[in-house]
Scaffold this motif. Structure first.
Motif, PDB file in Angstrom:
ATOM      1  N   ASP A 150       4.615  -4.257  -1.746  1.00  0.00           N
ATOM      2  CA  ASP A 150       5.508  -3.485  -1.518  1.00  0.00           C
ATOM      3  C   ASP A 150       6.894  -3.663  -1.290  1.00  0.00           C
ATOM      4  N   ASN A 151       7.091  -5.150  -1.527  1.00  0.00           N
ATOM      5  CA  ASN A 151       8.565  -5.837  -1.780  1.00  0.00           C
ATOM      6  C   ASN A 151       8.801  -6.271  -3.064  1.00  0.00           C
ATOM      7  N   LYS A 152      10.089  -5.489  -3.488  1.00  0.00           N
ATOM      8  CA  LYS A 152      10.353  -5.623  -5.001  1.00  0.00           C
ATOM      9  C   LYS A 152      10.637  -7.100  -5.456  1.00  0.00           C
ATOM     10  N   GLN A 153      10.991  -8.076  -4.257  1.00  0.00           N
ATOM     11  CA  GLN A 153      11.385  -9.269  -4.575  1.00  0.00           C
ATOM     12  C   GLN A 153      10.304 -10.266  -4.279  1.00  0.00           C
ATOM     13  N   ALA A 154       9.068  -9.748  -4.230  1.00  0.00           N
ATOM     14  CA  ALA A 154       7.839 -10.797  -3.977  1.00  0.00           C
ATOM     15  C   ALA A 154       7.314 -11.385  -4.983  1.00  0.00           C
ATOM     16  N   MET A 186       0.787  -1.125  -0.022  1.00  0.00           N
ATOM     17  CA  MET A 186       0.044   0.004   0.001  1.00  0.00           C
ATOM     18  C   MET A 186       0.874   1.309   0.099  1.00  0.00           C
ATOM     19  N   ARG A 187       2.120   1.345   0.589  1.00  0.00           N
ATOM     20  CA  ARG A 187       2.983   2.455   0.447  1.00  0.00           C
ATOM     21  C   ARG A 187       3.356   2.692  -0.705  1.00  0.00           C
ATOM     22  N   VAL A 188       3.369   1.980  -1.752  1.00  0.00           N
ATOM     23  CA  VAL A 188       3.423   2.504  -3.197  1.00  0.00           C
ATOM     24  C   VAL A 188       2.377   3.133  -3.852  1.00  0.00           C
TER      25      VAL A 188
END
Length: 137
Positions: free
Chosen positions: A68-72, A1-3
């Motif tokens: 929010d995690n780029k590696q998700a 949600m931060r993005v």
């Protein structure tokens, strides 16, 4: 949600810059700023900041999400998202009742009162549609 929150805050900043530029442009062209467009864009700035603030506040409260995690991985976002109505006629009835009530402003106060009653009945049906019938729980 931060993005998503940062995206809305960035949109709010962009809208603010465009609003200021629009005001100066119309002031230079006409000698006075154009109030309607400037106000409409100022409202869009407020809405963008309001949604961005809400998303940032909610992200801080619920913690990091998979988006929010780029590696998700995609599978990390799997699971139940929420309940979505399979089909409902109630929004149509609410809109028809609202149209009837707004027509009451033109044709008479009695029609407006009937429209308000119809809106209340349609809203009650809309809210309580899953408490009876096939989809009751």
């Amino acid at each position: 949600m931060r993005v998503q929150g940062w995206l809305f805050l960035a949109c709010g900043l962009f809208f603010a810059a465009v609003d200021v530029a629009y005001w100066f442009w119309t002031k230079a062209a006409t000698g006075q700023g154009e109030p309607v467009g400037t106000t409409a864009m100022a409202i869009s700035v407020g809405f963008a900041f309001m949604v961005g603030y809400y998303l940032m506040f909610t992200a801080r409260r619920i913690g990091p999400q998979p988006e929010d995690n780029k590696q998700a991985e995609i599978s990390e976002g799997a699971g139940e998202i929420g309940f979505f109505s399979p089909s409902s006629w109630w929004p149509l009835f609410v809109c028809l009742a609202a149209a009837f009530a707004f027509a009451g402003f033109v044709f008479g106060f009695w029609m407006f009162l009937i429209g308000v009653f119809l809106i209340l009945m349609a809203m009650i049906g809309f809210v309580f549609q899953y408490y009876r019938g096939n989809f009751s729980h």
